[in-house]
Design a protein around this motif. Sequence first.
Motif, PDB file in Angstrom:
ATOM      1  N   ALA A  87       0.804  -1.124   0.138  1.00 31.85           N
ATOM      2  CA  ALA A  87       0.094  -0.148  -0.081  1.00 31.85           C
ATOM      3  C   ALA A  87       1.100   1.597  -0.059  1.00 31.85           C
ATOM      4  O   ALA A  87       0.578   2.335  -0.692  1.00 31.85           O
ATOM      5  N   ASP A  88       2.081   1.184   0.731  1.00 30.74           N
ATOM      6  CA  ASP A  88       2.814   2.341   0.706  1.00 30.74           C
ATOM      7  C   ASP A  88       3.425   2.638  -0.439  1.00 30.74           C
ATOM      8  O   ASP A  88       3.776   3.689  -1.159  1.00 30.74           O
ATOM      9  N   ARG A  89       3.911   1.392  -1.062  1.00 30.15           N
ATOM     10  CA  ARG A  89       4.429   1.342  -2.428  1.00 30.15           C
ATOM     11  C   ARG A  89       3.752   2.139  -3.484  1.00 30.15           C
ATOM     12  O   ARG A  89       4.120   2.838  -4.409  1.00 30.15           O
ATOM     13  N   ARG A  90       2.443   1.749  -3.268  1.00 24.11           N
ATOM     14  CA  ARG A  90       1.589   2.105  -4.338  1.00 24.11           C
ATOM     15  C   ARG A  90       1.362   3.713  -4.353  1.00 24.11           C
ATOM     16  O   ARG A  90       1.110   4.788  -5.073  1.00 24.11           O
ATOM     17  N   GLN A  91       1.245   4.115  -2.837  1.00 24.78           N
ATOM     18  CA  GLN A  91       1.143   5.697  -2.734  1.00 24.78           C
ATOM     19  C   GLN A  91       2.295   6.462  -3.216  1.00 24.78           C
ATOM     20  O   GLN A  91       1.953   7.289  -4.028  1.00 24.78           O
ATOM     21  N   ARG A  92       3.520   5.998  -3.016  1.00 26.49           N
ATOM     22  CA  ARG A  92       4.592   6.563  -3.661  1.00 26.49           C
ATOM     23  C   ARG A  92       4.313   6.907  -4.965  1.00 26.49           C
ATOM     24  O   ARG A  92       4.975   7.689  -5.619  1.00 26.49           O
ATOM     25  N   LEU A  93       4.137   5.584  -5.611  1.00 28.90           N
ATOM     26  CA  LEU A  93       4.089   5.638  -7.165  1.00 28.90           C
ATOM     27  C   LEU A  93       3.126   6.416  -7.829  1.00 28.90           C
ATOM     28  O   LEU A  93       3.512   7.150  -8.732  1.00 28.90           O
ATOM     29  N   ALA A  94       2.024   6.569  -7.317  1.00 27.96           N
ATOM     30  CA  ALA A  94       0.685   7.451  -7.630  1.00 27.96           C
ATOM     31  C   ALA A  94       1.379   8.882  -7.552  1.00 27.96           C
ATOM     32  O   ALA A  94       1.067   9.624  -8.159  1.00 27.96           O
ATOM     33  N   GLU A  95       2.064   9.235  -6.371  1.00 28.98           N
ATOM     34  CA  GLU A  95       2.694  10.561  -6.243  1.00 28.98           C
ATOM     35  C   GLU A  95       3.420  11.047  -7.268  1.00 28.98           C
ATOM     36  O   GLU A  95       3.580  12.212  -7.602  1.00 28.98           O
ATOM     37  N   MET A  96       4.341  10.063  -7.809  1.00 34.16           N
ATOM     38  CA  MET A  96       5.400  10.410  -8.691  1.00 34.16           C
ATOM     39  C   MET A  96       4.658  10.622 -10.277  1.00 34.16           C
ATOM     40  O   MET A  96       5.091  11.169 -11.067  1.00 34.16           O
ATOM     41  N   PHE A  97       3.365  10.190 -10.376  1.00 35.16           N
ATOM     42  CA  PHE A  97       2.524  10.062 -11.531  1.00 35.16           C
ATOM     43  C   PHE A  97       1.260  10.995 -11.334  1.00 35.16           C
ATOM     44  O   PHE A  97       0.176  10.189 -11.379  1.00 35.16           O
TER      45      PHE A  97
ATOM     46  N   ALA B 228       7.129  -6.540 -11.254  1.00 31.48           N
ATOM     47  CA  ALA B 228       6.592  -5.359 -10.821  1.00 31.48           C
ATOM     48  C   ALA B 228       5.038  -5.208 -10.096  1.00 31.48           C
ATOM     49  O   ALA B 228       4.678  -4.600  -9.189  1.00 31.48           O
ATOM     50  N   HIS B 229       4.269  -6.117 -10.959  1.00 33.85           N
ATOM     51  CA  HIS B 229       2.652  -6.291 -10.315  1.00 33.85           C
ATOM     52  C   HIS B 229       2.812  -6.804  -8.960  1.00 33.85           C
ATOM     53  O   HIS B 229       1.932  -5.931  -8.229  1.00 33.85           O
ATOM     54  N   THR B 230       3.578  -7.762  -8.801  1.00 36.69           N
ATOM     55  CA  THR B 230       3.569  -8.329  -7.409  1.00 36.69           C
ATOM     56  C   THR B 230       4.052  -7.464  -6.616  1.00 36.69           C
ATOM     57  O   THR B 230       3.706  -7.222  -5.308  1.00 36.69           O
ATOM     58  N   TYR B 231       5.168  -6.687  -6.950  1.00 38.93           N
ATOM     59  CA  TYR B 231       5.787  -5.810  -5.749  1.00 38.93           C
ATOM     60  C   TYR B 231       4.895  -4.806  -5.267  1.00 38.93           C
ATOM     61  O   TYR B 231       4.890  -4.262  -4.220  1.00 38.93           O
ATOM     62  N   PHE B 232       3.803  -4.339  -5.995  1.00 44.87           N
ATOM     63  CA  PHE B 232       3.026  -3.410  -5.850  1.00 44.87           C
ATOM     64  C   PHE B 232       1.519  -3.713  -5.260  1.00 44.87           C
ATOM     65  O   PHE B 232       0.775  -2.855  -4.932  1.00 44.87           O
ATOM     66  N   CYS B 233       1.235  -5.022  -5.203  1.00 41.95           N
ATOM     67  CA  CYS B 233       0.038  -5.285  -4.750  1.00 41.95           C
ATOM     68  C   CYS B 233       0.165  -6.571  -3.998  1.00 41.95           C
ATOM     69  O   CYS B 233      -0.625  -7.024  -3.103  1.00 41.95           O
ATOM     70  N   GLY B 234       1.325  -7.577  -4.017  1.00 46.26           N
ATOM     71  CA  GLY B 234       1.232  -9.042  -3.698  1.00 46.26           C
ATOM     72  C   GLY B 234       0.460 -10.070  -4.222  1.00 46.26           C
ATOM     73  O   GLY B 234       0.742 -11.265  -3.920  1.00 46.26           O
TER      74      GLY B 234
ATOM     75  N   GLY C 116      -4.449   7.823  -8.363  1.00 42.07           N
ATOM     76  CA  GLY C 116      -4.442   8.722  -7.170  1.00 42.07           C
ATOM     77  C   GLY C 116      -4.426   7.782  -5.834  1.00 42.07           C
ATOM     78  O   GLY C 116      -3.438   6.972  -5.896  1.00 42.07           O
ATOM     79  N   ASN C 117      -5.308   7.916  -5.092  1.00 41.21           N
ATOM     80  CA  ASN C 117      -5.513   7.374  -3.780  1.00 41.21           C
ATOM     81  C   ASN C 117      -6.386   5.862  -3.960  1.00 41.21           C
ATOM     82  O   ASN C 117      -6.476   5.145  -3.158  1.00 41.21           O
ATOM     83  N   GLU C 118      -6.838   5.772  -5.299  1.00 40.89           N
ATOM     84  CA  GLU C 118      -7.561   4.348  -5.576  1.00 40.89           C
ATOM     85  C   GLU C 118      -6.828   3.380  -6.405  1.00 40.89           C
ATOM     86  O   GLU C 118      -6.153   3.587  -7.325  1.00 40.89           O
ATOM     87  N   SER C 119      -6.777   2.287  -5.705  1.00 41.80           N
ATOM     88  CA  SER C 119      -6.382   1.157  -6.223  1.00 41.80           C
ATOM     89  C   SER C 119      -6.977   0.004  -6.537  1.00 41.80           C
ATOM     90  O   SER C 119      -7.922  -0.390  -5.411  1.00 41.80           O
ATOM     91  N   VAL C 120      -7.261  -0.561  -7.651  1.00 46.50           N
ATOM     92  CA  VAL C 120      -8.220  -1.538  -7.898  1.00 46.50           C
ATOM     93  C   VAL C 120      -7.187  -2.784  -8.547  1.00 46.50           C
ATOM     94  O   VAL C 120      -6.622  -2.562  -9.511  1.00 46.50           O
ATOM     95  N   LEU C 121      -7.789  -4.044  -8.191  1.00 50.02           N
ATOM     96  CA  LEU C 121      -7.144  -5.340  -8.625  1.00 50.02           C
ATOM     97  C   LEU C 121      -8.269  -5.699  -9.723  1.00 50.02           C
ATOM     98  O   LEU C 121      -9.117  -6.318  -8.943  1.00 50.02           O
TER      99      LEU C 121
END
Length: 486
Positions: free
Chosen positions: A63-73, A101-107, A119-124
């Motif tokens: 979740a932290d990784r996704r947030q940092r990634l979203a902030e970069m874009f 990369a897929h698994t790194y950002f969500c497991g 942004g703050n929304e992630s959907v699998l």
Amino acid sequence: MTEHTHPEAPLENQIEHGQIEETQLKTESHDPAVPEAYSAFMRQGWGDRELDLPPHPVASYAADRRQRLAEMFAGETLVLPAGPYKVRAYDTDYRFRPDTAHTYFCGNQTSDAVLVIRGNESVLYARPRSERNTDEFFRDRQYGELWAGRRPSAHEISSSLGLEVRHIDDLPSALSGTGKTRVLRGVDPRVDALVAADSATDNDFARVASEMRLIKDEWELAELQQACDITTLGFADSVREWDRAIEFGERWIEGTFFRRARAMGNDIGYDSIVGGGRHATTLHWIENSGPITPGELVLLDMGAEGHNLYTADVTRTLPVDGTFTTVQRELYDLVYAAQQAGNEAVRPGVPFTAPHTAAMEVLAHGLESLGLLPVSAAEALDPDSKVYARWTLHGTSHMLGMDVHDCGQSAPEAYAKGQLAEGMVLTVEPGLYFQEDDLLVPEELRGIGIRIEDDIVVTADGYRNLSVALPRTSAEVEEWMGSLLP
């Protein structure tokens, strides 16, 4: 994704009205016919086994990784596919392994899934377990539960990973009209086709996703340590079965190590290199079809991949007799000295190439002492010469993580031309290789290859060796083998 026979009708309506065509199922020409009576009977009388799964240990980190990634874009849509199955031959697939990369950002480790971040929304978007209102669960060879095993339900994936999960069939509409969208290309052709490619923006996305993995967090370091521990056991297993290796050759060791990797982890992290005798001079010898011959050396480059896809990468070069000859020991000790110099060069703030420079300094002077260099070691080490590399061949280090050659899409200035930082994990693996037909070396050296490799963490004040449990010095190797040989 499979196409609907009637694309204008929602999926659930197609199922209800029997509009899903048989051709959508992954079946083969030799499969028996399925009469309607049999099909209808199979859809009855099944219990519901949906589970409430505990949170996966990676969920908070991801979740932290996704947030940092979203902030970069900011303001963009980011698409990270897991990938589909890959065909091995005709109607058989390789065992599935998701995109890193897929698994790194969500497991997630299920096939065909796609992570979408806005942004703050992630959907699998995932392909969950087979429902009982179609024939898929008992007829589909690729996804059917009775053929391939039970896939998790959407609820189970969501409760484990802490993500909203929707069906993969909803992905096309979700990506329609989303504005600026970046896709990790080359993972799933079906996803690539949904969004027009922009090589500049997509390549930049891949770069950032790769560079984010350069620094490992505490959870990742624990996963890498576990992979190294499994690998250590696999090396010991191999020596315990040395008599069988001598009987059957390189593939016995390959198979022995594979058994340990599969029993305690997910798989091997890469095809094992088992180079007996002259095969040790081929850097990526994975054919493993040769003998294990007393009196020679065998180079073992093997690594176990853990359940969360972090892999070890370790090399040891062992005397088949359990004891080095005088010549073998002299060369081995030279490589060991080079590796130790490379290890000691690791610390924050030094160039990524520092371990290589330190190791090559030792090897070049060693080759000079052996009388092999056509010039002095100092001249050979000059970047405009490098003649010593005839017998060293490769770089000393690469990044390590979920990929054995991790973070490979990083920009040069962040990786190969960058500096080491605390939390990075890299290999240190110098080697000497004397080809069997090299007329510039004495005959007694020809056909000898030696490499020593360990997995090194950059710490605040230096380094830590994750694979230190495997002996490295020639004396330690002989003592260790003596305690294990049958």
